[in-house]
Each structure stands twice: as structure tokens, then as C-alpha cells.
Design an enzyme around this catalytic site. Structure first.
Site, PDB file in Angstrom:
ATOM      1  CG  ASP A 219      -3.850   2.860 -40.757  1.00  0.00           C
ATOM      2  OD1 ASP A 219      -5.024   3.270 -40.753  1.00  0.00           O
ATOM      3  OD2 ASP A 219      -2.857   3.617 -40.894  1.00  0.00           O
TER       4      ASP A 219
ATOM      5  CE  LYS B 106     -11.007   5.839 -41.385  1.00  0.00           C
ATOM      6  NZ  LYS B 106      -9.577   5.744 -41.064  1.00  0.00           N
TER       7      LYS B 106
ATOM      8  CD  GLU C  30      -7.638   5.886 -37.703  1.00  0.00           C
ATOM      9  OE1 GLU C  30      -7.462   7.116 -37.614  1.00  0.00           O
ATOM     10  OE2 GLU C  30      -8.351   5.365 -38.567  1.00  0.00           O
TER      11      GLU C  30
ATOM     12  CG  ASP D 174      -3.823  10.128 -36.706  1.00  0.00           C
ATOM     13  OD1 ASP D 174      -3.466  10.531 -37.825  1.00  0.00           O
ATOM     14  OD2 ASP D 174      -4.280   8.989 -36.516  1.00  0.00           O
TER      15      ASP D 174
END
Ligand code: AMP
Length: 622
Positions: free
Chosen positions: A21, A83, A183, A205
């Protein structure tokens, strides 16, 4: 979760693959072992690698917890949330770039470069450093076994460029990526929802920096992502910021020496806000405490959960708006959602749980650690890809439609948005002009009707088409989106077999806000776009009609009376004039008049064709 025996693993190392992850805030590795997934953490440590990088004056960059801790003392040399910059250009990330404490530039080919202590780094290189740290932590957890095969997760809204950048980062880190998966898809696997015969799942999420919601459908143990929505600029960090801003104002009012200009102050406040927020997930009241002895600042205040909830409510409502959009896109209603899964550290907040439960009308699954589910799911997928037994078929979706610009500037959509991937589509195209030996293709992404309003993914040219009259060449264009979301476009001329291809390169990416913006624009401008598209199509049609009429006149002019010839010439001039403007009723009228005016010419030509055919037959018979 335990240490894994070296002996067992050494024998099996070749067959192992880890799930990673790669998060905005934290990254984590997991592995399938003894029939279930486990988080990889060395004895006495936890496995989380904070996605932070510190650049010391001498020596290589430092990654993880040590880097995050340095942010307190030397914030000017620590980078968080790399990211957000993956696969994107400088103009896409202006807001994020403003948060970075060192200069950011762009290379000639549009790749972002961070300039730190006299060196330049791309986001891929920096993500590679984080991946190396996760890999190293995971290998230590496995007792030193070297496993390089992996599955890496990305937010559902990552486009091709962002996925490509993630792949490049892994390559730089020396990892062998089996697959990039979304994800939320990984999370649903971790919850074993594939074992359900049938149902619909919403995966909510909310991490440190990104929010994703996915609507998944399970049929006979097979997952299909029906729709996704999200916001890469919504997460626990924003809640920290809201609380820190509130505290900063209060400090400025109350404290005698508020070091508001000191960059360290902002970091200290941010970390204090996060501590307070987390404490308020299990307590009704918590202390917000900042101390900077070097400036003489010691400040504390009590914060209630209710106060934090008031500050965070607008952010949570934004996430719920995305949920509504995803449900609408999935063509389901809220009643059709059977399970709700919570993922990401910020879903520990009682307000989030409460509002999600109220919104979906059912209690969400919270059994697994929300920080671990994505890595656990990735490791299940890695296990399956290595030939392990767990019959799961994963499908994700394309966030935006993919297509080609046609003559006149309209878009031919080959792959519709929210198509499950891997997927492919083939469509036939032809030449517009006589003896045209090449075609330029413009690959676009988006929902608008005209190519100029969509996003360019790439351009390429197919050469080697045999010289033929317009409309006679046959070119098949194939779009193929692989399981990682990479797009390969192939154009092939059927008689000669000439081929040209393009694979979409990780250049400038797209933020989910831009995706949202593009969807909203497409919705708001639907009517306008339909008119513009009709104009583009009519213009193309008129072009073809004008070309055919000129050819027809050259052949059969003598057979027409003067009045008909004048009518046709007038209609041609009117069509040419209308083609130059964007006036739909005018171009429509010009087309109709043109068609009527050329009817006698069409009749003469049909006659000539029939006569030639008859003569041909007679000749054959002789
Ligand atoms: P993730 O990106 O999934 O690692 O989530 C990190 C985010 O979760 C950060 O904003 C954390 O502050 C937040 N978080 C972690 N634990 C808690 C907690 N107990 N209560 C509220 N937020 C939390």
C-alpha cells in the site's frame, strides 16, 4: 502478527510476492501466509513507513519515521505527500507545490523536479525511495528473505499517467510489479467479500490525504467495480489543518510571543493537531498542547470532540457528496448497497462512522484495522497472481471515456467511462480525401463531445495506406486498456497490414478534482456540446457532399439544364459559407438546401451508373 520463519520462506521465496500500500501518508507491506494475509513488520517495530523524506546536508535522503521526526527540527528539508505529484505536470499541482518547502521545476518533457540541496529529484525517484524502505522493512520482517515481486495499490482515480509513474517508481526501486490495483478493490478483498454469492458494496476510504469511494458489485464471487468517485485533496490532513488553523488564530490572540512567522511553528501545530484529533476518536475531550521552548511558547487548551466535529463536518459532507455521485453513476440506489467497508486511518473518527452509517443506512464493516486493509488486500491479489488458490477475478474501471478525434473535431468514444478493465474496443475508420496515404490520430480522454474540450493523451500517424478514393481505405483502430489501466492504441490498415501504435506515456497526469471538473463540465454543457457536435458532424458531411458534387459536375455537367446548374452552384456557395460558421440552424438549412439542389445531379449520375452497368453486361455477353 508474527515473525515469519526464515527456513519456511527461503524454500518458498521464489513463489512469494508482497502487497504494498503506497500511501500518501503511510506505506505498508503485507504477505499471504498460511492461508491468510498478514502485515509485515519486523519484531518490535510496526511495519508502517511514513511517506516522508528528509534530505540531510550530507549523505543520502532519509525515509520514513526518522524523516517525519526531522520535520519538527528542519521542516525546510522534509517532503511529505510525494504521491500527489506522481505522473503530473507543474500546472496540475500548483496548490500542492505551494506547500513544498523547496523549489519545484519541470524538466523539458514535463516531469516535475524537486530541487533540494543542489540536486534534482523526480516524484518517481522519491516514491522509489519510499518503496525501497517498505521493501526493506518487509524483507526484514520475513527474516531477511529477498522478495522483489509485488502488487502495488493506487487510488481509484489515478489515471494512466499516474499509474505509469507508480510503475516507474517501482522499477527504480528494483521491484517487479505484478499488477497495480485500486486501493478500494484491495480493501474489499481483505474483507473477503468475494465469498459472497451476490451483493453490492460501497468502499469508503478516507486516508491522510486522499478520499476514494467505490461501488463494487459481487456476482458469484467475482468483483466488478461499478463506479468510483473521490477527491485526492480530502483526508485526515485537512482535518488537522482545520484544527491547526483554529489553534493558530487562538494562539495569536492569547500568547504573548506567538512565533507565527517561524516555519517550525506550522509543523509543530500540525503535529499537535493530529495528536489531538486522534485522541478525540476515543475521548470526549483532549488537550491541544504546543511547546517551542526556543521561542518561549508553551500553550495548551482543551478541545472537545464536539468542537472538532464542527470543524470537520464540511469536509465529511464533501466526501458524502462523492458517495452520492458514485451511487448515481453505478445506477444503483442507496437501498441496493448491501455492505459498507471503511478504509483509511481517518475513518476511526466517530463522526465519519456516524455520518457514513446515516448516509448508507447500514452499519459499516470496521473489523479490520483501517490502516492495514489495503496492504492486506494487495497481498491477497499478489498471492492469487503467483498461482495461489483464491478464486477472485478483479475488475476495475476507467475513470473517464477514451476516444479518438474524428474529422471535424468531434470525438468517437471507443471506451466509455466506468468500463471495467481490462477492456478493449475496435472501431473502423476510413480516409477523408482521395489518395490519402496517412491518417493522424489524436487520442483523447473525457466526456465532452468535441476533442478540443477533452484531454489529449497522445497523437500518432498511420502511414502506408494505399492511394484510394476517399472513404475506401479500411483502418481498424483498437483500444486496449490492460489490468493496470495502461492504454495501448493500435491502428491497422486492412489491405496492406500497415500498423501504427501508441502507448500512453506517463507524462502530465490529472487530479481527481480535474476529473470531477471534467465530468461536471460535460454535464453542464451537454446541450451546448450536442449542438457543437452536430455542427462538426454536419461540416464533415458537407465537406464530403461538396467533394462528391464537384466530381459529379465534372462528369455530368453537360446533362444538366442551366437552372439546375445555377441552383447547385448557389447551394454549394451557401454550404461553403455556412461551414465556416458555428451556426447550427444555418448549417442544417444549408445542408438540406444543398441536398435538394443536387437531386437532379444525383439522378443523372444514377442513370449513368445504370447505363454503364447495362453496357458492361452487354459487353460481357458479346
Ligand atoms: P492513512 O492514510 O490511511 O494512513 O490515514 C492516515 C490518517 O488517519 C491521518 O490523517 C491520521 O491522522 C488519521 N488517523 C489515524 N488514527 C486516527 C484516529 N485514531 N482518529 C482519527 N484519525 C486517525
Amino acid at each position: 502478527m508474527g515473525f515469519i520463519e526464515l527456513t519456511v520462506l527461503n524454500n518458498a521465496a521464489q513463489k512469494l510476492a508482497i502487497g504494498i500500500d503506497l500511501g500518501t501518508t503511510n506505506s505498508l507491506g503485507a504477505l499471504w501466509k498460511d492461508g491468510h494475509p498478514i502485515v509485515l513488520h519486523p519484531v518490535g517495530e510496526h511495519g508502517y513507513v511514513p511517506s516522508a523524506i528528509y534530505f540531510p546536508e550530507h549523505g543520502p535522503p532519509v525515509v520514513g519515521k526518522a524523516a517525519r521526526d526531522r520535520a519538527m527540527l528542519d521542516p525546510a528539508h522534509v517532503l511529505f505527500s510525494v504521491k500527489r505529484f506522481m505522473g503530473r505536470g507543474l500546472k496540475d499541482v500548483a496548490t500542492d507545490a505551494a506547500q513544498v518547502p523547496f523549489p519545484i521545476g519541470e524538466s523539458e518533457n514535463g516531469v516535475i523536479e524537486f530541487e533540494i540541496r543542489g540536486r534534482k529529484y523526480t516524484p518517481e525517484q522519491l516514491s522509489a525511495l519510499i518503496l525501497m524502505k517498505v521493501h526493506d522493512t518487509s524483507c526484514r520482517a520475513m527474516g531477511g528473505v529477498e522478495v522483489t515481486k509485488c502488487v502495488i495499490t493506487v487510488p481509484a482515480y489515478f489515471d494512466e499517467a499516474q499509474r505509469g509513474a507508480t510503475r516507474d517508481a517501482a522499477r527504480l526501486a528494483g521491484l517487479d510489479v505484478l499488477r497495480i490495483i485500486n486501493e478500494p478493490t484491495a480493501a474489499s478483498l481483505a474483507y473477503g467479500l468475494d465469498k459472497k454469492k451476490q451483493g453490492n458494496v460501497a468502499v469508503f476510504d478516507l486516508g491522510g490525504g486522499t478520499f476514494d469511494v467505490s461501488i463494487l458489485c459481487i456476482e458469484d464471487g467475482v468483483f466488478r467495480v461499478l463506479a468510483t468517485s473521490g477527491d485526492t485533496h480530502l483526508g485526515g490532513d485537512d482535518i488537522d489543518r482545520a484544527l491547526a488553523d483554529w489553534a493558530a488564530e487562538k494562539i495569536a490572540r492569547e500568547a504573548k510571543q506567538a512565533p507565527t512567522k517561524d516555519p517550525v511553528f506550522a509543523q509543530v501545530l500540525r503535529l499537535a493537531a493530529e495528536r489531538t484529533k486522534q485522541a478525540l476518536s476515543s475521548a470526549e475531550h483532549a488537550e491541544f498542547h504546543v511547546s517551542m521552548p526556543e521561542t518561549g511558547l508553551h500553550w495548551r487548551t482543551e478541545v472537545s470532540r464536539e468542537h472538532l466535529e464542527r470543524l470537520s463536518a464540511p469536509l465529511i459532507e464533501r466526501a458524502l457528496c462523492c458517495c452520492q455521485r458514485a451511487v448515481t453513476d453505478s445506477k444503483l440506489t442507496l437501498k441496493d448497497i448491501d455492505d459498507v467497508v471503511l478504509v483509511g486511518g481517518a475513518t476511526r473518527m466517530p463522526l465519519v462512522r456516524r455520518r457514513v452509517q446515516e448516509f448508507f443506512g447500514r452499519e459499516p464493516h470496521t473489523d479490520l484495522n483501517p490502516d492495514e486493509v489495503v496492504a492486506l488486500g494487495a497481498s491477497i491479489q499478489a498471492h492469487v497472481l503467483m498461482g495461489g488458490t483464491r478464486d477472485v477475478l478483479l475488475m476495475d474501471v476507467t475513470p473517464l471515456s477514451l476516444g479518438l478525434e474524428t474529422v471535424g473535431g468531434a470525438v468517437a468514444k471507443l471506451i466509455q467511462r466506468n468500463s471495467t478493465i481490462p477492456c478493449q474496443a475496435t472501431e473502423g475508420f476510413t480516409t477523408y480525401a482521395d489518395n490519402q496515404t496517412g491518417i493522424d490520430f489524436h487520442v483523447v480522454q473525457g466526456e465532452r463531445e468535441l476533442a478540443k474540450d477533452c484531454r489529449t493523451l497522445g497523437r500518432f500517424r498511420l502511414r502506408g495506406i494505399p492511394p484510394l478514393p476517399a472513404g475506401m481505405a479500411r483502418v481498424a483502430v483498437r483500444f486496449h486498456v490492460d489490468a493496470n489501466g495502461m492504454l495501448l492504441v493500435t491502428a491497422r490498415e486492412e489491405t496492406t497490414g500497415a500498423v501504427a501504435t501508441i502507448e500512453v506515456k506517463p507524462m502530465n497526469g490529472l487530479s481527481d478534482q480535474e476529473v470531477e471538473h471534467m465530468l461536471r463540465e460535460a454535464y453542464l454543457k451537454a446541450r451546448e456540446d450536442m449542438d457543437a457536435r452536430r455542427v462538426a458532424d454536419l461540416r464533415t458531411e458537407l465537406g464530403i457532399m461538396l467533394h462528391a458534387t464537384r466530381k459529379g459536375l465534372a462528369f455530368a455537367q453537360a446533362e444538366l439544364d442551366r437552372e439546375t446548374r445555377l441552383d447547385i452552384e448557389e447551394a454549394m456557395a451557401a454550404a461553403e459559407a455556412a461551414s465556416r460558421k458555428d451556426d447550427l440552424p444555418a448549417i442544417q438549412r444549408a445542408r438540406d438546401t444543398f441536398e435538394r439542389a443536387t437531386l437532379p445531379l444525383a439522378a443523372v449520375l444514377m442513370d449513368a451508373v445504370a447505363k454503364a452497368a447495362l453496357q458492361g453486361r452487354k459487353l460481357d455477353e458479346v
